[in-house]
Design a protein around this motif. Structure first.
Motif, PDB file in Angstrom:
ATOM      1  N   LEU A  51       0.847  -1.285   0.126  1.00 55.33           N
ATOM      2  CA  LEU A  51      -0.041   0.062   0.018  1.00 55.33           C
ATOM      3  C   LEU A  51       0.900   1.500  -0.001  1.00 55.33           C
ATOM      4  N   PRO A  52       0.398   2.463  -0.565  1.00 53.13           N
ATOM      5  CA  PRO A  52       0.994   3.640  -0.577  1.00 53.13           C
ATOM      6  C   PRO A  52       1.091   4.144   0.869  1.00 53.13           C
ATOM      7  N   ASP A  53       2.007   5.095   1.115  1.00 57.50           N
ATOM      8  CA  ASP A  53       1.812   5.912   2.308  1.00 57.50           C
ATOM      9  C   ASP A  53       0.935   6.743   2.214  1.00 57.50           C
ATOM     10  N   ILE A  54       0.782   7.606   1.335  1.00 55.06           N
ATOM     11  CA  ILE A  54       0.001   8.719   1.153  1.00 55.06           C
ATOM     12  C   ILE A  54      -0.912   8.641  -0.431  1.00 55.06           C
ATOM     13  N   ILE A  55      -1.929   9.231  -0.505  1.00 57.87           N
ATOM     14  CA  ILE A  55      -2.547   9.218  -1.788  1.00 57.87           C
ATOM     15  C   ILE A  55      -2.978  10.734  -2.077  1.00 57.87           C
ATOM     16  N   LEU A  56      -2.526  11.134  -3.577  1.00 53.07           N
ATOM     17  CA  LEU A  56      -2.673  12.421  -3.734  1.00 53.07           C
ATOM     18  C   LEU A  56      -3.772  12.279  -4.746  1.00 53.07           C
ATOM     19  N   LEU A  57      -4.995  13.112  -4.509  1.00 57.63           N
ATOM     20  CA  LEU A  57      -6.145  12.643  -5.467  1.00 57.63           C
ATOM     21  C   LEU A  57      -6.777  14.026  -6.078  1.00 57.63           C
ATOM     22  N   ASP A  58      -6.830  13.920  -7.507  1.00 62.42           N
ATOM     23  CA  ASP A  58      -7.396  14.985  -8.108  1.00 62.42           C
ATOM     24  C   ASP A  58      -9.068  14.459  -8.013  1.00 62.42           C
ATOM     25  N   LEU A  59      -9.698  15.544  -8.208  1.00 61.86           N
ATOM     26  CA  LEU A  59     -11.179  15.583  -8.189  1.00 61.86           C
ATOM     27  C   LEU A  59     -11.963  15.087  -9.696  1.00 61.86           C
ATOM     28  N   ASN A  60     -11.740  15.841 -10.539  1.00 64.69           N
ATOM     29  CA  ASN A  60     -12.197  16.065 -11.779  1.00 64.69           C
ATOM     30  C   ASN A  60     -11.339  14.730 -12.619  1.00 64.69           C
ATOM     31  N   MET A  61     -12.148  13.574 -12.888  1.00 62.06           N
ATOM     32  CA  MET A  61     -11.585  12.583 -13.557  1.00 62.06           C
ATOM     33  C   MET A  61     -12.881  11.852 -14.307  1.00 62.06           C
ATOM     34  N   PRO A  62     -12.469  11.000 -15.472  1.00 61.03           N
ATOM     35  CA  PRO A  62     -13.372  10.181 -15.939  1.00 61.03           C
ATOM     36  C   PRO A  62     -13.697   9.075 -15.039  1.00 61.03           C
ATOM     37  N   LYS A  63     -14.697   8.239 -15.570  1.00 60.20           N
ATOM     38  CA  LYS A  63     -15.048   6.947 -14.897  1.00 60.20           C
ATOM     39  C   LYS A  63     -15.613   6.976 -13.443  1.00 60.20           C
ATOM     40  N   MET A  64     -14.435   7.371 -12.681  1.00 58.88           N
ATOM     41  CA  MET A  64     -14.778   7.471 -11.295  1.00 58.88           C
ATOM     42  C   MET A  64     -14.047   8.764 -10.702  1.00 58.88           C
ATOM     43  N   ASN A  65     -14.825   9.886 -10.411  1.00 59.75           N
ATOM     44  CA  ASN A  65     -14.060  11.101  -9.949  1.00 59.75           C
ATOM     45  C   ASN A  65     -13.451  10.740  -8.579  1.00 59.75           C
ATOM     46  N   GLY A  66     -12.829  12.009  -8.036  1.00 55.95           N
ATOM     47  CA  GLY A  66     -12.142  11.907  -6.749  1.00 55.95           C
ATOM     48  C   GLY A  66     -13.044  11.584  -5.632  1.00 55.95           C
ATOM     49  N   ILE A  67     -14.351  12.377  -5.738  1.00 59.50           N
ATOM     50  CA  ILE A  67     -15.206  12.161  -4.368  1.00 59.50           C
ATOM     51  C   ILE A  67     -15.944  10.805  -4.437  1.00 59.50           C
ATOM     52  N   GLU A  68     -16.187  10.307  -5.760  1.00 56.03           N
ATOM     53  CA  GLU A  68     -16.581   8.681  -5.730  1.00 56.03           C
ATOM     54  C   GLU A  68     -15.662   7.893  -5.183  1.00 56.03           C
ATOM     55  N   PHE A  69     -14.494   8.133  -5.575  1.00 53.62           N
ATOM     56  CA  PHE A  69     -13.255   7.235  -5.124  1.00 53.62           C
ATOM     57  C   PHE A  69     -13.161   7.408  -3.564  1.00 53.62           C
ATOM     58  N   LEU A  70     -13.271   8.596  -3.189  1.00 57.25           N
ATOM     59  CA  LEU A  70     -13.194   8.888  -1.801  1.00 57.25           C
ATOM     60  C   LEU A  70     -14.036   8.149  -0.846  1.00 57.25           C
ATOM     61  N   ALA A  71     -15.290   8.119  -1.395  1.00 56.70           N
ATOM     62  CA  ALA A  71     -16.263   7.480  -0.830  1.00 56.70           C
ATOM     63  C   ALA A  71     -16.406   6.049  -0.504  1.00 56.70           C
ATOM     64  N   VAL A  72     -15.667   5.511  -1.677  1.00 56.05           N
ATOM     65  CA  VAL A  72     -15.233   3.889  -1.641  1.00 56.05           C
ATOM     66  C   VAL A  72     -14.263   3.707  -0.761  1.00 56.05           C
ATOM     67  N   LEU A  73     -13.159   4.432  -0.799  1.00 55.99           N
ATOM     68  CA  LEU A  73     -12.100   4.264  -0.127  1.00 55.99           C
ATOM     69  C   LEU A  73     -12.285   4.268   1.538  1.00 55.99           C
ATOM     70  N   LYS A  74     -12.809   5.411   1.960  1.00 53.80           N
ATOM     71  CA  LYS A  74     -13.296   5.859   3.501  1.00 53.80           C
ATOM     72  C   LYS A  74     -14.358   4.771   3.971  1.00 53.80           C
ATOM     73  N   HIS A  75     -14.744   3.822   3.133  1.00 59.64           N
ATOM     74  CA  HIS A  75     -15.583   2.951   3.813  1.00 59.64           C
ATOM     75  C   HIS A  75     -14.901   1.329   3.530  1.00 59.64           C
ATOM     76  N   HIS A  76     -13.848   1.314   3.383  1.00 58.21           N
ATOM     77  CA  HIS A  76     -13.134   0.229   2.980  1.00 58.21           C
ATOM     78  C   HIS A  76     -12.375  -0.147   4.515  1.00 58.21           C
ATOM     79  N   GLU A  77     -12.372  -1.402   5.026  1.00 61.79           N
ATOM     80  CA  GLU A  77     -11.913  -1.622   6.311  1.00 61.79           C
ATOM     81  C   GLU A  77     -10.567  -1.557   6.596  1.00 61.79           C
ATOM     82  N   THR A  78      -9.542  -1.403   5.620  1.00 61.56           N
ATOM     83  CA  THR A  78      -8.182  -1.149   5.661  1.00 61.56           C
ATOM     84  C   THR A  78      -7.685  -0.027   5.091  1.00 61.56           C
ATOM     85  N   LEU A  79      -8.179   0.278   3.830  1.00 61.13           N
ATOM     86  CA  LEU A  79      -7.745   1.532   2.961  1.00 61.13           C
ATOM     87  C   LEU A  79      -8.403   2.853   3.699  1.00 61.13           C
ATOM     88  N   LYS A  80      -9.274   2.563   4.519  1.00 57.67           N
ATOM     89  CA  LYS A  80      -9.843   4.004   5.003  1.00 57.67           C
ATOM     90  C   LYS A  80      -8.653   4.888   5.803  1.00 57.67           C
TER      91      LYS A  80
END
Length: 136
Positions: A51-80
């Motif tokens: 796993l990375p130490d930190i994530i740098l995340l842009d918001l405006n992206m195709p397929k899955m934007n930054g906010i959608e990614f963040l929502a999935v990430l922060k509900h994951h048991e380990t990745l959050k």
């Protein structure tokens, strides 16, 4: 300064090059893993790799934007627990509130001037290279 593994989630090639150029210019030892969107990043994070130490995340992206990614990430048991910093051009109050309500670690607006960008990135990475990080 310890070496960080940074997951950069950014679809703009110029922005990816700018971060790589900045790290090179500052002579920092950090490793950058580049992903073009949230879907690619989640595939990477769910693989068996380190796993990375930190994530740098842009918001405006195709397929899955930054906010959608963040929502999935922060509900994951380990990745959050991964420190996630928004690095975007958006100064919209709603974007900031959405990100902070999902548990983002920080929110940086990309400066227009390259020297200002270098300064922000240098401070950001200096902090995270001395901060105690959870390893799972």
């Amino acid at each position: 300064m310890k070496e960080l593994t940074i997951l950069l989630i950014e679809d703009d090639t110029i922005e990816v090059m700018k971060l790589n150029r900045t790290i090179s210019k500052l002579k920092l030892p950090h490793k950058i893993i580049e992903k073009n969107n949230g879907e690619e990043a989640l595939e990477y994070l769910n693989s068996s790799g380190p796993l990375p130490d930190i994530i740098l995340l842009d918001l405006n992206m195709p397929k899955m934007n930054g906010i959608e990614f963040l929502a999935v990430l922060k509900h994951h048991e380990t990745l959050k627990y991964l420190p996630t910093i928004i690095l975007t051009t958006s100064s919209h109050q709603k974007d900031m509130l959405d990100c902070y309500s999902l548990g983002v670690t920080g929110y940086l607006i990309k400066p227009l001037k390259y020297d200002d960008y270098v300064s922000k990135i240098e401070k950001l990475l200096a902090y995270w290279s001395i901060n105690e990080l959870i390893k799972k």
